[in-house]
Design a protein around this motif. Structure first.
Motif: not given
Lengths: 451, 815
Positions: B698, B718-719, B721-723, B725-726, B753-755, B758
Motif C-alpha cells: 500500500k 484510498d480506493m 488501499s482498500e483493494k 487489503q482485500e 486491518d479490515v472489519s 468484511k
C-alpha cells in the motif's frame, strides 16, 4: 408501507399497458387497499372517460360527484355507442352466421389465402367484410364485452392476411383473455405474440424492442394467477432477447424477474423424484443468470428485492441480505402484481439464505440461524430439520451444544474423474457411428457415379 | 532584400544546390512569406541572417540599400520567391537555356519556311514541338520574346489563310485542311495564355523586341544586375504610385513592371485570371493575395465581396506548399478572419447563398452580376463546409508540428476559440439554409474540438463563443445556448444529429466521441453501454485508421474511467487490448514507436504516421496509463498467481503478459534498489503483496507520484488501499491455507486491518466459489480448512486429462 411506496413501480409500468389493463390493475389496487378510494375512483373515471362503457362511466361519475344527475354527455355517448353496435352487428351478421356454421369451420384450413377463396366462392364473403370483424372486435373490447371480442378477434385471425392487423388482433385477444382471467388461453396468446415478435423482421429495432417491452409488462398479469404461469414467465424473462429488452428499456422489470425466479423454487419442490435434480440444476442456472443481470444493471435500477440478491450472491454479506430481505417483504407486499406471490417469495428467499449459509459453514449455532431467519428457536430447529430433509444436506444437529454440524465431504478425485468421463464412451461410439454412416454415404455416391 | 542580391550575384552561394541547405532556405522563405505583412522588423532580421554572404559582394546592395529599401521591399518581396527559383534553374541549366533558345530559333525558322509554302501539316508539328520546349523551360523562366513574336505572327498568318481559303473556292488538300483546323484550335487556346504579351507585341512590335531580356546575355550575373535595375525602377514607380493607392485606385507591379489597376468593374476579370493561374507552378500567390486584399476594399457590391472572399480564402490555403509542414500562422489567422467575414456578409445578406450545388459561374459569358430575384437567393458556387474543414485541418497540422513545450504552442492553442466560433457560425449559416449534409460536416468538426475537453473547458469555450465571438441575435435549433445547459447535453444534441446521418463514418465517430466524453466524466456505465450498443468492436478493424485511433483512445479512456470508479477488472480488461500490446504510442497516435523488428519504416510511411499524430494537448498521459494498467494487473494477477500455485498449467494461465514479463525481470535482478520510477514501485508492491505484506504494498502504491494527475487523488489512493487489503487477504489465504488447520476470522481481520464482517464476507465468497477448500465455524468464528484436498500431481493431471478428453469430444462436428 411508506418504505414500500417509495419503491412503487406503478407509475413506471402504466405507460406500457392498455387502458383496460390499467383498469384491471386499478380494480386490483382497490381490492388490496393500497391507495385511498377517492384517488382510485378519480383515476378510474379519467381512464374510462373515453371508452365505450358509458354506463359504467356514468356510475363512476355519480360516485365521484355524489349526485344522481345524469350527465347529458354520457347519455349521448351511450346512445351513439348503441347505435354503432347495432351497425356493426348488422354488418357482420352474415359473416358470423357463416362462420358459426360447423361445416364451414370444418372446411377452414390453416392456409389463409385458401380460406378467403373458399369463403368467397361458397358464401360470397368479400375480404373487406372480414375487416369489419376486426373493428367490431375492437369495439366490443372497448365496451367491456371481452369474451365476445375475443371470439371475434379469433375469427378475424383465421381469415385476415394483413400481418400488422393480425398482430394487433393478437394483442387484443391477449388483453381479452387476461381480462376474462382465462390464463391458459392467455398463455397461448402470449406464446403466439412472442413468436410473432421474434419471427418478424422489424425495419426498426426500436419497434421490436417496444413490442417486447409491452409483452413483458402484459405478462406481469400472470402474477395474479399464482402458480401455473410462473414457470413460463421465468422462462420468458430469461430468454436472451428479453433479458436484453429488460436491460435496455425496462430495468424495473428486474424485480419481477427476481421474484419469479426465486418463487419458482417453491413450485419445483412439488415435482418429485428424478426430475428434481435436473430442475435444481436449471434453478441454479437461472439464479446465476439473474445475479449476472442484477449486477450489470445495479447502477440503473435497484430496489430491496434486487439488493437482497446482490448482497447474498455478490457480497456474501448475510447481515446485509437479512436487512434487505425484511425491507423487500414490505415492497413485495405492497406491489400490485406481487402480493399474491409474496409469501412464496419470502419463503424461497429464506431458503436461499440458509442454503448458502450451510454451504459455507461447518458448524452453525441454531439460535443464531433462527434469528437470521426471523424465527423462534423452536421454529428454527424445525426449519433446519426440514431443510436437511429437503435438500439432502449432509448435516446433523448437536443438541447439547445447540449447533448444526454440516459435513462437507471433499469430492474425491476419483469421483470427479468418473463424473466427467461418464458419458465419454457412449458419445465416442456415437461419433464413430456418425463417421461410418458418413463414409458409407460418400462411398455410395462414389459408387453410383462410377457405375 | 540583401539576400536576394547576394543569391544572384555570387556563385559562392551555389552550395544551395546541396539538398539540405536548399530545404533550409526554402523553409526560411516560407517563414518570410508568412510574415510578409509586417515588414521592416522582419527585414532587418533577414539582413542579419545573411550577413556573411552579403558582405562578400556589396556592389548592388550598396547601390540600393540607402534610399529605396523600405519602399521597394514591400513590392519586391513577392517577386523574390520566384526570382530565386529562377536562380536555381539558371545555375543548373545555364547552357541548356542557350540550347533551348537555339532550338526555338530553328523551329521558328522552319515555321516561317512552311508558311511560305502553306504547309500546315509541318507548321502543326513544329508548333507542337515549339510549345513543348517553351513549356518545359517556361516553368522556370520567362517565355522568350521571340516565341511570343512567333505565335503572334502565326496567329495572324492563320487568320489570313483562313480568310483567303474562304474566298478562293479552291480547296486545299485534305490533310492540310485538317491540320489547319486543328492548329486553329490549338493556337487560340495557347495564345490566350500569353494574351497580354501578344497584345503588347502587336501594339508596338519594335519596342517589344528591343526590351531588355535575359536572352542576349547568357551569363547569369549581368542578368541579375539588369533585374536589379528593373527592380529599382519598379520601386521608384511604386513610390510614385503610392499616393494613388491612398486614393483607392491601386496599382500593382506585375512581373514585367506592368501596372494593373483594380476597379470594381475589372474585379471579375481579375478573379478569373487568378483562378486560371491556380495550380500552375510559378504563379505568385502572395502577390495574388495582396491584390485580392485590395479588391476586397474596392468591391462595390455584396456579390463581389463574396466572390472575392471565396477566391481569396482558397488561395490562402493554396499558399501552403507540400514541403512546408503547416500553413503559416499569419495566413491561417487571416483565412479564419476572412471566413468569419464571409459568414458575416452572408448573414447580413440573406439574398445571397454560397452552396455546393450552385452552378459554376462563368464570368466570361456574362460580366453582369446576378441580381437576387424575389425570394430566391442568388446561389454562388463554393463550399463553406470544406473551408471550415480545411481550416481545422491546418490548425491541427500546425499543432502537430509546433513543439508542445514552447509558449508558441500555447499561443497557437488559444486560437482554437475563434476557430470554434467560426465553426459554430458556419453551423448557424447551414441551419438557416437547412443544408443537412453540411450541418453534419461542421458539427463533426465541432464535436471533435469538444469531446476530449473536461466540462469546465467546454462550458468556457461555449460561453466565449456565444457571448463574445458571435453577434447576438443568432440562434441555433440544434444546439441552443442559454448559458445554463450542461456540456453533456450539448454533446448529446450534437451527437443525436450525427447519429441520424446516413454516413456511417459520422455515426461511428460521433458515438466514440460521446463515449469518450462520458468516460472522461466518470460515467462508466453510460460509456460502457453506449460502446457495447454500438457493436463497434466487431467492425472497427474495417474502419479507417484515424477512426481506429479514436476507438483506441476511447477504449483507453473507458478503462481509466473504470479504474477511477474502482472497477479493477473492468479497467484491466479495457486496457488490456491497448496496453498489453506494447505498441501504445502507435495505437494512440501519440508519437512514433521505435521499430523493434525488421527494417525501419520508409520515409513515406513515417510521413503518413506523422500526419496521424494527435496534437499534444489531446494526449492521454502514457505514463499514467501504464501505471493504471500495471496496478490493475497487479491487483488481479497476484491473487491469481497465488491461487494457481503449483498447478500444472499455472504458467499458461496468464491475465496480463506484460505484467508477468516485468515481474519476471524484476525477480531476476540480483540487487533491487529503492524504487525509482512508477514501474519499480508497482513491481516491488507486487512482491510485497504476494508475500502478504499488504502494508508495504500500500505504501509503495501510494507513493507513486503520477496519481496526482488524476482528479481526486486521495479518493483513488484510498480506493487502491482498500483493494490492496482485500486482495492481500485473498492472496494470503491462497498461499498459506495448506499450513493452517483453522484460522480465526478475528486474527485474519486484524492482520489485514479490515472489519470482521468484511473478512467473513470475503472468505465466504471464496468458499462459495470453491476457491479454497474450507468452511466457517460459527461457534468459534474461525475458518476450518478441509485437509487432504490438495491434489497430488498425478491427480491433477488425471483431472486435466479428463477435461481435455471432454473438450476433444465436444469439438467434433456432426455434419
Amino acid at each position: 408501507m411508506a418504505a414500500g411506496n417509495s419503491f412503487d413501480l406503478v407509475p413506471r409500468i402504466l405507460p406500457y399497458l392498455d387502458r383496460l389493463l390499467i383498469f384491471a390493475l386499478l380494480e386490483h389496487a382497490s381490492e388490496q387497499k393500497l391507495y385511498s378510494e377517492d384517488v382510485l375512483l378519480q383515476a378510474k373515471f379519467d381512464l374510462m372517460k373515453d371508452t365505450n362503457m358509458a354506463d359504467y362511466v356514468t356510475t363512476l361519475h355519480k360516485k365521484i360527484s355524489g349526485s344522481d344527475a345524469e350527465v347529458s354527455e354520457y347519455v349521448e355517448r351511450r346512445e351513439k355507442v348503441l347505435e354503432k353496435l347495432a351497425a356493426f352487428e348488422k354488418e357482420s351478421a352474415e359473416l358470423l352466421q357463416v362462420l358459426r356454421n360447423p361445416d364451414v369451420v370444418a372446411a377452414l384450413r390453416p392456409d389463409r389465402a385458401q380460406n378467403i377463396a373458399y369463403l368467397k366462392e361458397n358464401h360470397n364473403i368479400s375480404p373487406d367484410s372480414i375487416e369489419v370483424l376486426y373493428h367490431y372486435g375492437q369495439f366490443q373490447y372497448n365496451c367491456g364485452n371481452y369474451s365476445e371480442a375475443a371470439d371475434l378477434l379469433f375469427h378475424y385471425r383465421t381469415l385476415a392476411s394483413d400481418a400488422d392487423l393480425v398482430m394487433s388482433a393478437t394483442w387484443g385477444k391477449l388483453a381479452c383473455e387476461i381480462m376474462t382471467l382465462q390464463w391458459d388461453n392467455a398463455a397461448e396468446e402470449l406464446l403466439k405474440l412472442r413468436e410473432q415478435i421474434d419471427a418478424k423482421t422489424f425495419s426498426d429495432p426500436l419497434v421490436q424492442l417496444n413490442h417486447r417491452a409491452w409483452l413483458l409488462h402484459w405478462a406481469l398479469f400472470f402474477f395474479f394467477n399464482a402458480d401455473a404461469g410462473r414457470e413460463k414467465l421465468t422462462e420468458l424473462f430469461l430468454t436472451p432477447a428479453y433479458i436484453n429488452a429488460i436491460q435496455t428499456a425496462t430495468p424495473w422489470i428486474l424485480r419481477y424477474v427476481t421474484v419469479a425466479v426465486l418463487a419458482s423454487r417453491a413450485a419445483r419442490k412439488t415435482t418429485g423424484g428424478a426430475s428434481r435434480a435436473a430442475s435444481y440444476a436449471t434453478y441454479q442456472k437461472q439464479i446465476r443468470e439473474l445475479v449476472r443481470v442484477i449486477r450489470q444493471e445495479r447502477y440503473e435500477y435497484s430496489d430491496p428485492v434486487t439488493e437482497f440478491v446482490y448482497a447474498l450472491y455478490v457480497d456474501f454479506d448475510f447481515e446485509e441480505a437479512q436487512a434487505k430481505l425484511s425491507e423487500s417483504a414490505d415492497v413485495v407486499r405492497s406491489d400490485l402484481f406481487l402480493v399474491a406471490s409474496a409469501d412464496v417469495f419470502l419463503e424461497s428467499a429464506r431458503h436461499l439464505v440458509s442454503e448458502l449459509y450451510c454451504q459455507i459453514h461447518q458448524r452453525i449455532d441454531i439460535k443464531d440461524l433462527s434469528a437470521r431467519l426471523n424465527l423462534s428457536d423452536e421454529e428454527g430447529e424445525k426449519w433446519i430439520v426440514n431443510l436437511i430433509r429437503d435438500t439432502r444436506v449432509d448435516a446433523k444437529i448437536d443438541f447439547s451444544e445447540g449447533t448444526v454440524i454440516m459435513n462437507h465431504p471433499p469430492q474425491s478425485v476419483y469421483q470427479q474423474v468418473i463424473e466427467r468421463t461418464k458419458g465419454l464412451s457412449f458419445r465416442t461410439s456415437q461419433v464413430l457411428a456418425h463417421m461410418l454412416t458418413a463414409r458409407n454415404a460418400t462411398a455410395a455416391v462414389v459408387g453410383e457415379s462410377e457405375a | 532584400m540583401s539576400r536576394f542580391f547576394a543569391g544572384g550575384s555570387s556563385d559562392s552561394d551555389t552550395s544551395s544546390s546541396d539538398e539540405e541547405l536548399y530545404s533550409d532556405s526554402e523553409e526560411e522563405r516560407s517563414e518570410q512569406e508568412g510574415s510578409s505583412e509586417n515588414d521592416s522588423e522582419d527585414d532587418s532580421d533577414m539582413g542579419s541572417d545573411d550577413d556573411d554572404s552579403s558582405s562578400e559582394d556589396d556592389g548592388p546592395e550598396g547601390f540600393l540599400k540607402p534610399g529605396a529599401k523600405a519602399g521597394a521591399s514591400r513590392f519586391l518581396r513577392g517577386e523574390e520567391s520566384d526570382e530565386s527559383d529562377e536562380d536555381e534553374s539558371k545555375r543548373i541549366v545555364k547552357s541548356a537555356k542557350d540550347k533551348r533558345l537555339e532550338e526555338i530559333d530553328t523551329i521558328i525558322r522552319t515555321i516561317e519556311n512552311a508558311k511560305k509554302i502553306n504547309d500546315w501539316v509541318l507548321i502543326s508539328n513544329e508548333f507542337d514541338k515549339l510549345n513543348k520546349i517553351v513549356s518545359k523551360g517556361g516553368q522556370q523562366s520567362e517565355t522568350p520574346r521571340m516565341y511570343i513574336k512567333a505565335i503572334a505572327d502565326l496567329e495572324d498568318f492563320m487568320g489570313e489563310t483562313i480568310k483567303t481559303e474562304k474566298e478562293s473556292k479552291k480547296k486545299m488538300n485534305a490533310t492540310n485542311g485538317r491540320a489547319l483546323n486543328s492548329i486553329k484550335q490549338r493556337i487560340r487556346k495557347n495564345n490566350r495564355t500569353y494574351e497580354d504579351q501578344i497584345a503588347k507585341y502587336r501594339a508596338d512590335p519594335e519596342a517589344f523586341e528591343k526590351e531588355p531580356e535575359a536572352t542576349p546575355e547568357p551569363v547569369a550575373a549581368p542578368k541579375r544586375k539588369s533585374a536589379a535595375v528593373e527592380a529599382a525602377a519598379a520601386a521608384n514607380a511604386a513610390i510614385a504610385a503610392g499616393d494613388a493607392v491612398d486614393e483607392g485606385e491601386f496599382s500593382t507591379i506585375g512581373r514585367g513592371g506592368r501596372t494593373v489597376a483594380i476597379t470594381p468593374e475589372s474585379i471579375f476579370k481579375q478573379l478569373r485570371a487568378i483562378l486560371e493561374a491556380r495550380g500552375k507552378k510559378n504563379t505568385d500567390r502572395a502577390e495574388q493575395i495582396r491584390s485580392m486584399d485590395k479588391m476586397l476594399g474596392v468591391a462595390a457590391t455584396v456579390y463581389q465581396r463574396i466572390r472575392v472572399l471565396l477566391v481569396l480564402i482558397s488561395t490562402r490555403f493554396d499558399l501552403t506548399t507540400a514541403s512546408a509542414s503547416y500553413m503559416p500562422i499569419a495566413q491561417w489567422k487571416a483565412a479564419q478572419e476572412e471566413i468569419s467575414k464571409l459568414l458575416e456578409t452572408l448573414e447580413a445578406n440573406p439574398q445571397y447563398a454560397v452552396t455546393e450545388d450552385a452552378e459554376e459561374i462563368d464570368d466570361e459569358e456574362s460580366e453582369a452580376e446576378p441580381v437576387p430575384k424575389d425570394g430566391e437567393p442568388v446561389k454562388i458556387f463554393g463550399s463553406i463546409a470544406s473551408l471550415i474543414e480545411r481550416l481545422d485541418d491546418e490548425f491541427t497540422r500546425s499543432l502537430q508540428n509546433i513543439d508542445p513545450h514552447t509558449p508558441e504552442y500555447i499561443d497557437r492553442l488559444k486560437e482554437e476559440a475563434p476557430l470554434y466560433a467560426t465553426a459554430v457560425r458556419a453551423q448557424l449559416y447551414f441551419e438557416r439554409l437547412s443544408h443537412a449534409s453540411s450541418i453534419s460536416r461542421v458539427l463533426m468538426r465541432r464535436l471533435e474540438m469538444l469531446y476530449y475537453k473536461p466540462e469546465q473547458l467546454i462550458k468556457f469555450i461555449e460561453q466565449t463563443t456565444w457571448t463574445e465571438a458571435l453577434p447576438s441575435g443568432l440562434e441555433s435549433k440544434i444546439t441552443p445556448y442559454n448559458g445554463k445547459e450542461q456540456p453533456s447535453e450539448l454533446m448529446h444534441s450534437i451527437c443525436t444529429v450525427l447519429y441520424k446521418q446516413d454516413n456511417r463514418l459520422y455515426r461511428t465517430r460521433a458515438m466514440l466521441c460521446e463515449v469518450y466524453h462520458h468516460a472522461l466524466h466518470n460515467r462508466y456505465f453510460h460509456a460502457r453501454d453506449l460502446l457495447l450498443m454500438s457493436h463497434l468492436q466487431a467492425t472497427i478493424h474495417t474502419a479507417d485508421i484515424s477512426t481506429q485511433i479514436l476507438y483506441n483512445r476511447t477504449l483507453v479512456q473507458v478503462g481509466l474511467c473504470a479504474f477511477r470508479e474502482g472497477m479493477i477488472s473492468e479497467a484491466q480488461q479495457a486496457l488490456q487490448e491497448i496496453s498489453g500490446t506494447g505498441r501504445v504510442k502507435e495505437l494512440l497516435a501519440q508519437g512514433v514507436q521505435m521499430q523493434r523488428y525488421g527494417a525501419p519504416a520508409s520515409p513515406e510511411q513515417e510521413r503518413i504516421e506523422r500526419q496521424r499524430q494527435i496534437p499534444f494537448h489531446q494526449h492521454i498521459n502514457l505514463e499514467l496509463l501504464e501505471c493504471v494498467y500495471l496496478t490493475a494487473s497487479m491487483l488481479l494477477e497476484i491473487p491469481f498467481m497465488a491461487q494457481c500455485g503449483s498447478a500444472p498449467d499455472a504458467k499458461k494461465r496468464v491475465i496480463s503478459k506484460p505484467f508477468r514479463r516485468m515481474l519476471d525481470y524484476h525477480e531476476r535482478q540480483v540487487f533491487t534498489g529503492p524504487p525509482e520510477n512508477t514501474r519499480d514501485h508497482i513491481m516491488q508492491a507486487s512482491k510485497a503483496l504476494a508475500s502478504g505484506d499488504w502494508a508495504r504494498a500500500k505504501e509503495l502504491i501510494r507513493a507513486i507520484k503520477i496519481w496526482e494527475l488524476m482528479p481526486e487523488t486521495e479518493q483513488i489512493k484510498d480506493m487502491l488501499s482498500e483493494k490492496i487489503q482485500e486482495e492481500g487477504l485473498r492472496t494470503y489465504l491462497f498461499t498459506y491455507a495448506p499450513f493452517y488447520e483453522t484460522l480465526a476470522i478475528s486474527q485474519l481481520a486484524g492482520m489485514f486491518d479490515v472489519s470482521e464482517r468484511k473478512a467473513t464476507a470475503l472468505v465466504s465468497k471464496m468458499i462459495s466459489s470453491n476457491e479454497v477448500a474450507a468452511a466457517l465455524d460459527q461457534k468459534t468464528n474461525a475458518i476450518v480448512f478441509t485437509a487432504g484436498v490438495e491434489y497430488s500431481r498425478l491427480q491433477n493431471l488425471a483431472l486435466a486429462l479428463s477435461d481435455k478428453a471432454v473438450q476433444l469430444l465436444d469439438s467434433y462436428k456432426y455434419r
